[in-house]
Design an enzyme around this catalytic site. Structure first.
Site, PDB file in Angstrom:
ATOM      1  N   GLY C 151       0.807  -1.202   0.000  1.00 47.23           N
ATOM      2  CA  GLY C 151       0.000   0.000   0.000  1.00 47.23           C
ATOM      3  C   GLY C 151       0.845   1.257   0.000  1.00 47.23           C
ATOM      4  CB  CYS C 152       0.026   4.708  -0.975  1.00 49.84           C
ATOM      5  SG  CYS C 152      -1.553   4.971  -0.143  1.00 49.84           S
TER       6      CYS C 152
END
Lengths: 350, 350, 350, 350
Positions: C151-152
């Site tokens: 994920g970011c």
């Protein structure tokens, strides 16, 4: 002069409603008696509009004309078209003065309304409505019980173009309006086209080719000023900022040798009594940042050295002079207050 | 066809210089041999342009024509006007092909140059310079050793207006260009008018009334297309975004009944060979976000239903198709590469 | 080494999907074979994603695992959690390699997944999934047929924190992550909280107190690095910009006298093989603008002079190194390409 | 109670000066008698600050202590440090009350001042200066003739952290402040780091590692509250917005089981008398947009479920509660006006 006026705001939870509440809270003669909303009825104002927390308590209430009539002298309607006409009818039936910020009572001709918006919901009220662009309708507003507050683009466009037609400096059929607006003009309802990621750092025209609903409104007002039917080319653009409209208006001079000074003088004369409109010296280009959060408008004129065309500019904050502030300015005139009461603030700059 | 070309970028530390370096790093045929700057000479590239750290090492070097001639086939000049002419002269004297991104070689007439910029520093080179708006000068560019890469506003304005004049659809004397630019067009030097706090959330026109230096450049090109002297009304605006230009062009039809489809067809024909310009269907409004970071241009045409006026639109990224990308497109043509080599990227969206 | 890989993008019409398409179009070994979407199936790609007009023709197609299996070697899934697991199962059943950008296969423990997301839709695949933060899992990725792309926020947070734990410089239980993200991380679906007018010129924390779904993902990775169960304080903030994450990481030194140079050296060692991560000198503060549109990450370390705390920073573009770029980097490793293939671009700056 | 107070603004042409003028124009008891500037002396106010055109006429005047003493009761100094101390001395010698918005009189210890700013220009005045964070110094301000108005970061940081230390809920040595500010805090002088193109769409920390000049100011105040020497880790960040500060404060509980409700109650008690500070319910995250253009502050507390750490937040408009508004709030206390006089406006939202 009435010292105090009791007000209600209907459709209070959108951007224009919030702006009405903000300005009315600081108004020396207004008492907010009702915060009315539809989808948010029953919720605390502070949860729908958190910036008001601690300044405006209580809950959003559902619309009830009779109850509003008991508690208010005037109601501001920040509603979608259609809904607004019906609400206005209910309030007028109870004797409440109505400042309608929708388009419902702006177009004099029901046929024109139908073309752009569909069947009118309260056509019997059209004749009594006064178009609320104060600088062009001050006298009529003093006795108006139903005011059709001017739209944001029409206000910016008209303020720049009207002096040219009023003083017969421009060919009425030559008006081109290249208008640029901040995103808040699109309202609070989420939409793909107003998402931050698709709006920031980009610029686009929309509703081009004479298809924007503000076109007939602009034409109606300019036609009245010019005493002839005016058709304009109007191109709205969406600019990555929240507030502000800049209208750049192009016109062919009505005769040779029209100067920027003449246009400036014409505007200064037309707006002499206004606490809102400031006419700039020729060659001074206004910035929407100079009016952010204020009810002010700056207009300016130049003449293009290479082609002789007149170029007018005006800037407003679309939520203030283009909506909430203008409505309050109308109220001030209607109730005999100082026209600039509660509207004296300068822009929040930077 | 040359497989490899050795390039230098002079004036590499500004926004346009950085953009040249970014695009050249991804170019299949280009080898960056020199990163030249004046005020930053001696500093590591990575400290002046941190986004290049780890991708472009070495130091900014001072300008030395002889040294560049040994190492490069072509130099890109991203310099202020005046300085650029002198630098071009020095490089041309050494036989280096020059892609000049300043205004110094754009105006054919030294008298016009003098009016807008002052005395020309290398007038003897004017005759050999080819104006680098590729879509209108492709053939001449194949043999050009000195290219005057088109300016940002002229590129956007011309791409929208030229088809109307080329196909004789519009009255050449009726052109009004309402142009809106992001802030990066003002360059990297700090200035009060481009500070974040005074630029964000605001919008303004500037250099109005035909006083912007890009006016004669636009008129020169459109005059050539129209085969008559064209004068335009040009109003630039500063928009709170970093990149992008949208030019909205208004024109009176040359005859009655001109349609958006005709204008669209004219543009499609004129730009048929271009890897950069995409013509949209009538009624589709382009967004500068669709070209951000890319060498693309979108153009579009409509006809205003109420007035019959033609409204053209074009969008470019001012630093790419309006500067660095266009220069590389010129280089591709000059060196016989595929015209779109290294320029195929789509926009960084959102 | 495979020279060419045929790819499909499923969920192509959101921001991450668009970014996958943009990067894959420029990838030297990838051929886009399918653009798959659900709600937009049947529409031209160019109308859903206008910036691709003229570069990526054809229509958005509905998902069909068998059809994709015939035409693609690998599919990227840019789908909501839940939907992604089911889609991955269908594609894996057909033998297609899957790069999943959702959270569905990131958490090793189904119970943890259930706590944060609900019942898992394809738990039998969890064991085979490899967590795709390339810098920490390069070897495992070479043979992974199902990659759970990181994920970011976890990417930004982990890149800054992992070296401190890996080199035992920081107390594993002292990690505080103050993360700031651009708005595109919230995806393309319109929402009140990501409207331009309510997001521009404002800043807020959200999902505070350890309630953001990326918390367990960060803790899982840092626990593995530290060889002990790590709990972090994580506070995400929404910043008025479209792209970019800056993670500011605070840690108590594991022993007295830990220096910024030690932390920098630890990071340089850990990321030595990465084409994406650049470690800055102590005292250099990275800017998200340095990575905008690129697959790069900058990390940096300092020690607070007054308290001895270690402060790490990392910046990424959430849509690139935090999503699409990272997924392609995983693909490069999996298919034996150069790890940085198609990902070499520097940031679009300014 | 004095009904009217005559005021001067010295250093009126910067952002803080403009904000002082804006707020003072709307103040019920203040009369602006002098608009003083150095570099712009002699120019019309309306050309230096165009948003005031038509509301504040006259020229910027040069500083003259004797003249100001004749016309004003109190002067606000929005000057650089050093210059401010000298100006304050001149005005105090003439008996004028001084609200100094620089850092010159904030640090009690001349040695600390010297470390961070250099030799003090008026050390003899330090003993009489009162630190102007109203909520913590209300009583002392009633008789203060020289007020050292609190800085922007210290105001935001202290408002969030002080209740935790005052109520002994947090370990005084555990305070980490991750602060994020809009760009206007950097002032009006053009600088590369605050250009639009290099600031928009990017985010960065700066002056990290305890090197920002606001660190000793924060520590001084928190030490006084905690009755022990407090050292903090403070990391400022620059956010792409014009106005607003969000301080996210991390602290280790002083004992186990500290709850968000306790922290909230502590803040509510400490700020009970303030017209400016509103304490939010636990779990409500404030947005800087809620205070834009207003003198309000919102503070909020949570406890991280995973680590037990206390997380406090506060938001202010750096130019209002962080500068001009706070100064006026100090003036209100000093001159016996209602503390919130002229400061009642809610935020300009959206």
């Amino acid at each position: 002069m009435t010292e105090r006026v009791r007000v209600g705001v209907v459709g209070a939870t959108g951007y224009t409603g919030a702006e009405l509440l903000r300005l009315l809270l600081g108004h020396p003669h207004a008492e907010i008696q009702a915060v009315v909303g539809h989808s948010k009825a029953g919720e605390p104002v502070s949860s729908v509009l958190p910036s008001f927390r601690g300044r405006l308590d209580g809950k959003v209430e559902a619309f009830d004309a009779a109850s509003l009539a008991e508690r208010t002298d005037v109601c501001f309607l920040a509603l979608p078209h259609g809904a607004s006409a019906q609400t206005a009818r209910a309030l007028r039936a109870e004797g409440v003065v109505v400042m309608d910020l929708s388009a419902d009572f702006r177009l004099r001709d029901p046929a024109t309304y139908k073309t752009w918006y569909g069947e009118h919901a309260a056509p019997e009220l059209l004749a009594s409505a006064v178009y609320g662009l104060v600088e062009l309708a001050r006298e009529d507003l003093r006795t108006a019980d139903l005011v059709a507050v001017a739209g944001c683009y029409p206000t910016a466009s008209t303020l720049a173009a009207a002096p040219l037609l009023h003083a017969k400096l421009a060919d009425p059929q030559s008006i081109i309006i290249d208008a640029k607006s901040g995103v808040s003009g699109a309202g609070r309802s989420p939409s793909p086209s107003t998402q931050f990621s698709e709006t920031a750092e980009g610029l686009r025209a929309y509703k081009t080719g004479g298809t924007h609903r503000h076109v007939p409104e602009i034409e109606q007002t300019l036609s009245a000023v010019a005493s002839e039917t005016v058709r304009v080319t109007f191109t709205p653009h969406l600019v990555p900022m929240t507030r502000g409209i800049l209208a750049t208006v192009y016109a062919t001079p009505a005769r040779s040798g029209v100067t920027a000074e003449e246009a400036t003088a014409a505007a200064s004369k037309l707006y002499a009594g206004s606490p809102s409109v400031t006419v700039l010296d020729p060659g001074t280009n206004p910035d929407t940042a100079w009016v952010r959060g204020s009810n002010r408008a700056f207009v300016s004129y130049g003449v293009d050295a290479r082609t002789g065309r007149i170029v007018g500019q005006s800037v407003i904050d679309n939520l203030v002079k283009g909506a909430a502030g203008q409505a309050i300015q109308c109220m001030n005139v209607r109730f005999g207050f100082d026209e600039g009461a509660g509207l004296g603030a300068v822009a929040v700059w930077p």
